[in-house]
Design an enzyme around this catalytic site. Structure first.
Site, PDB file in Angstrom:
ATOM      1  N   ASP A 469       0.811  -1.228   0.000  1.00 18.30           N
ATOM      2  CA  ASP A 469       0.000   0.000   0.000  1.00 18.30           C
ATOM      3  C   ASP A 469       0.833   1.261   0.000  1.00 18.30           C
ATOM      4  O   ASP A 469       0.340   2.337  -0.330  1.00 18.30           O
ATOM      5  CB  ASP A 469      -0.837   0.048   1.290  1.00 18.30           C
ATOM      6  CG  ASP A 469      -2.069  -0.815   1.214  1.00 18.30           C
ATOM      7  OD1 ASP A 469      -2.561  -1.052   0.108  1.00 18.30           O
ATOM      8  OD2 ASP A 469      -2.536  -1.245   2.287  1.00 18.30           O
TER       9      ASP A 469
HETATM   10  C1  GLC Z   1      -1.854  -4.118   5.207  1.00 12.64           C
HETATM   11  C2  GLC Z   1      -3.048  -4.147   4.307  1.00 12.64           C
HETATM   12  C3  GLC Z   1      -2.788  -4.988   3.086  1.00 12.64           C
HETATM   13  C4  GLC Z   1      -1.514  -4.587   2.433  1.00 12.64           C
HETATM   14  C5  GLC Z   1      -0.357  -4.595   3.402  1.00 12.64           C
HETATM   15  C6  GLC Z   1       0.930  -4.087   2.800  1.00 12.64           C
HETATM   16  O1  GLC Z   1      -1.688  -5.342   5.825  1.00 12.64           O
HETATM   17  O2  GLC Z   1      -4.201  -4.638   4.986  1.00 12.64           O
HETATM   18  O3  GLC Z   1      -3.857  -4.877   2.187  1.00 12.64           O
HETATM   19  O4  GLC Z   1      -1.271  -5.438   1.354  1.00 12.64           O
HETATM   20  O5  GLC Z   1      -0.688  -3.791   4.507  1.00 12.64           O
HETATM   21  O6  GLC Z   1       0.915  -2.732   2.587  1.00 12.64           O
HETATM   22  C1  GLC Z   2      -1.515  -0.592   4.888  1.00 15.28           C
HETATM   23  C2  GLC Z   2      -0.178  -0.373   5.448  1.00 15.28           C
HETATM   24  C3  GLC Z   2      -0.079   0.886   6.222  1.00 15.28           C
HETATM   25  C4  GLC Z   2      -0.652   2.048   5.464  1.00 15.28           C
HETATM   26  C5  GLC Z   2      -2.051   1.734   5.037  1.00 15.28           C
HETATM   27  C6  GLC Z   2      -2.639   2.829   4.233  1.00 15.28           C
HETATM   28  O1  GLC Z   2      -2.358  -1.108   5.836  1.00 15.28           O
HETATM   29  O2  GLC Z   2       0.253  -1.456   6.250  1.00 15.28           O
HETATM   30  O3  GLC Z   2       1.247   1.118   6.577  1.00 15.28           O
HETATM   31  O4  GLC Z   2      -0.618   3.202   6.238  1.00 15.28           O
HETATM   32  O5  GLC Z   2      -2.082   0.561   4.305  1.00 15.28           O
HETATM   33  O6  GLC Z   2      -4.004   2.628   4.012  1.00 15.28           O
END
Ligand code: GLC
Ligand code: GLC
Length: 800
Positions: A469
């Site tokens: 993300d």
């Molecule tokens: C969080 C989100 C997931 C994403 C991951 C890496 O666990 O829930 O959707 O792939 O972060 O950013």
């Molecule tokens: C995922 C990531 C987090 C980020 C979020 C944004 O869950 O783990 O670090 O802030 O996405 O939506």
């Protein structure tokens, strides 16, 4: 079992399995909701508070002038004994002080919208004990965000009704709601309170709440402000005597008629519940039903392997965590407030991979719900609200990996169940009201989306981000007031993702396999060709010499390459290119994993990249915003680390695979729990990496894709038991020192007793496979009829 209340962090468990869910920590903290932690929150909780974990299911025991809590909080009076057992769907607190033992058992019976608190109070002395008990919970105005932000309204709307031991929370029942919350007691009560100001005192806290410390309920009826529910109970216990009763927290909806007389809610369903659970043995029967439910569910897989952590995790807690992720996706935990996130598209499709063997019907329904949030061009809503099932873009959209995960979950479902009728289920596209296309059409749309959205190198466009993300290559955010995922992309920017390319290779192979299974070789070949095109692009464009590049940014520069000063090697592209089948003939897969081992493997697990980013770079986005070593900035993101375990298995390196598994395995963290801090029984999303100030510290436990993927890494990768269209494929990749192991696996209703022995001390290679005594040539144990018992003997060895 937890033996001290002051754990390094609150340690959580979940209650509930159908619609009513509760979060419950080892001191009773947490809240209860029906289906949707945002829209139907029944009891209150205060996130982001100090100390952590206020409020919860509290019982005050007043013994003479001393007041204490069996869950230790909120008074935190020292206990003579304390024990918390988090079990499957229940939490039991047992505590004793001054010769009084109290046991509180919290659980939600299967199929009921009821949370029970069974209380057993025992006098351990040889004198008579006269005790006063006060229950306490705080009621939430159902819409959790409103509840914690809109006080100018909420402080004037609270309403309750009290009748006998039943406290009915009827806020807004007069107008648009058709539901209320009941908190009742099955035993005779001596008083009650429903106003927080009265019970606690305006200037007190829960630790010195007015009513328990003065010893008398005030009979307060809340008119606005903060409604609570509290009962006062008087107990007189002779020497060695004990008494058991229950509190009932229920969500009552759809009562007919709605009112029993003008202005009074129809409380008949509530009375019926109190009468039902007041019957002798009723609560115990409900608890038996809960046990039977979980025993039945987890009997789908049982493992006995030489690694005790693996055995323990896989047989019980890992599967249990997978069920929690199916139920709650990323919505409600100690770190997800139940407000910001609902059911994630990418998240839930992956969660399904870890639970389809135990809850096939529910995963089927989930797959169809997820597909219904896809748009007709293949894009997907990143999440949907559990109550309404409507997709939304509240946490962003255009994560270009999203659509492909649907292919993985659907193929996993068909392999596990053999039920290909799901492919014909008609599901609409969410931007075309009234549309209805077979699920298979959605899978094609998903793959077609990637094919149609490629950049200059022929690799998939990343969109707002891919699985990571925080790798935001298209938005260049310099505004501290915007979120990285909802900010608009720069016009015409065309950053490409090698991770999505690898995922595409994998998804195409899966879909081609499905078509072959369906007897449609032409379609399979069409996908083979699409895959071959992408594979060529990956091998031509993405190899950096010793590993695969992670992405190409909006200017076309490589991300995750030797040429980058920071973030020069990433884990995701190695994992997905290898899992997708790249680098096999040319030796790059081996080379890439050696690079992972050299640059990314640490004692706490595999970090996402190295070197960590030390400066904020708008061209890379949120990933560079975290302090080094945390989260996506070179933390051990356990979810991604599990993919590498599977990659080692593909290459036949069983010792490495287990070594990697154990670095993030919660059960293996017990010796360093003061550093690790989180629950040693469920996987965490992240463990701080070596660049962090607190390396080894875990964060964001429970709701993480790590659960499903760790399950796959051990069950399918290392132990090598994989569902396939024709049966169970057996292809282990174990540490060569293992003499053998056994697995009991339910598959399409039949039970397989699988015994694997390893007389030659190899990592893999099936030398012989016997099914019910008969030798088979293949590695696939054919699917037996439902109800059958199948004995499988596997001998590993060279030449296998
Ligand atoms: C969080 C989100 C997931 C994403 C991951 C890496 O666990 O829930 O959707 O792939 O972060 O950013
Ligand atoms: C995922 C990531 C987090 C980020 C979020 C944004 O869950 O783990 O670090 O802030 O996405 O939506």
């Amino acid at each position: 079992m937890i033996t001290r209340p002051d754990t390094p962090l609150p340690w959580l468990n979940y209650l509930g399995q159908d619609d009513l869910f509760g979060l419950c920590t080892n001191t009773g903290g947490g809240y209860t909701f029906w289906r949707d932690a945002r829209l139907r929150r029944l009891t209150r909780y205060r996130y982001n508070d100090a100390p952590y974990d206020p409020v919860g299911r509290y019982l005050y025991v007043r013994d003479g002038t001393s007041v204490w809590n069996p869950g230790w909080r909120p008074t935190k009076v020292a206990l003579d004994r304390y024990e918390c057992r988090h079990g499957l769907g229940y939490t039991r607190l047992t505590a004793a002080k001054d010769g009084v033992e109290v046991q509180l058992l919290f659980f939600v019976p299967p199929g009921e919208d009821v949370e029970l608190w069974r209380a057993t109070v025992r006098n351990e002395t040889d004198r008579v004990k006269e005790l006063t008990l006060f229950s306490y919970l705080e009621l939430c105005f159902y819409e959790a965000l409103n509840d914690m932000t809109n006080f100018q309204r909420t402080y004037s709307i609270g309403e309750v009704e009290v009748e006998g031991g039943g406290i009915y929370h009827t806020t807004e029942y007069r107008e648009r709601r058709d539901h209320y919350t009941l908190f009742g007691c099955t035993r005779e009560i001596a008083g009650f309170d429903t106003s927080r100001d009265e019970f606690v005192g305006v200037h007190n806290g829960l630790h010195d709440a007015a009513v328990p410390f003065t010893g008398a309920a005030r009979g307060s009826v809340a008119h606005g402000w903060n409604p609570i529910a509290s009962h006062q109970l008087e107990l007189r216990l002779g020497p060695e005597e004990e008494e058991t009763f229950a509190f009932v927290l229920a969500y009552v909806h759809g009562a007919e008629p709605k009112f029993e007389r003008s202005g009074a809610a129809n409380k008949e369903p509530g009375r019926a519940l109190l009468a039902r659970y007041g019957r002798d043995g009723a609560v115990d029967e409900a608890f038996e039903a809960l046990r039977a439910y979980w025993d039945g569910l987890l009997s789908a897989l049982h493992v006995d392997c030489p690694d005790r952590h693996g055995t323990r995790m896989l047989s019980t807690w890992n599967q249990y965590q997978c069920v929690a992720t199916l139920n709650l996706s990323r919505s409600a935990s100690l770190y997800e407030t139940g407000i910001g996130r609902g059911i994630g598209f990418r998240d839930s499709n992956q969660d399904i991979l870890g639970v389809v063997h135990l809850a096939p019907e529910r995963t089927r329904a989930r797959i169809l719900d997820l597909a219904a949030t896809q748009l007709s061009d293949g894009r997907c809503f990143h999440q949907y609200q559990p109550l309404t099932k409507l997709g939304n873009s509240a946490i962003g959209s255009d994560f270009n990996d999203d659509p492909l995960w649907l292919v993985l979950s659907t193929c996993a479902y068909v392999k596990e169940t053999g039920d290909s009728s799901i492919l014909d289920e008609r599901v609409g596209y969410s931007d075309r009201p009234g549309s209805a296309e077979p699920l298979l059409h959605h899978l094609e749309t998903s793959v077609g989306f990637t094919v149609g959205h490629r950049g200059d190198r022929g690799l998939p466009l990343i969109g707002h981000a891919d699985w990571n993300d925080c790798l935001n290559l298209n938005c260049f955010s310099t505004d501290p007031d915007e979120s990285f995922q909802t900010a608009g992309d720069v016009e015409g920017s065309r950053a490409e993702s090698v991770m999505i390319a690898g995922l595409f290779l994998y998804a195409c192979r899966e879909l081609a396999g499905l078509y072959r299974h369906l007897g449609r070789p032409d379609d399979a070949e069409r996908l083979d060709r699409a895959r071959a095109g992408m594979l060529a692009a990956v091998e031509e464009q993405a190899w950096d010499g010793e590993w695969y590049v992670r992405a190409f940014d909006a200017r076309g520069a490589a991300v995750g390459s030797r040429s980058c000063e920071e973030g020069s090697i990433f884990v995701e592209s190695q994992a997905w290119c290898i899992l997708g089948g790249a680098g096999r003939e040319n030796g790059r897969a081996v080379r890439a994993l050696e690079s992972v081992h050299e640059h990314l493997f640490t004692e706490h697990g595999v970090v996402l990249h190295q070197p960590a980013f030390t400066r904020y770079d708008p061209a890379l986005g949120e990933i560079t915003s975290y302090p080094p070593g945390y989260k996506e900035n070179a933390g051990v993101f356990c979810h991604a680390a599990t993919w590498i375990i599977l990659a080692w298995c593909l290459l036949g390196e069983g010792d490495r695979a287990l070594e990697y598994y154990l670095t993030t395995c919660p059960s293996a963290q017990e010796e360093r729990i003061e550093t690790y801090r989180s629950e040693p029984y469920v996987f965490a999303q992240m463990i701080a990496g070596p660049d962090a100030a607190t390396p080894g510290e875990a964060r964001n436990s429970w709701l993480t894709g790590t659960a499903a993927w760790s399950f796959l890494a051990l069950a399918e990768g290392i132990l090598g038991i994989r569902p396939d269209y024709e049966g169970l494929r057996i292809d282990p990749c174990i540490p060569c020192g293992w003499a053998g192991y056994s697995v009991t696996r339910r598959f399409r209703g039949a039970t397989y007793e699988i015994a694997v022995s390893n007389p030659e001390g190899v990592c893999g290679g099936v030398r012989s496979l016997r099914v019910d005594g008969r030798e088979l040539d293949a590695k696939v144990v054919p699917a037996a009829r439902s109800g059958e018992q199948v004995r499988v003997e596997v001998v590993l060895g060279r030449g296998g």
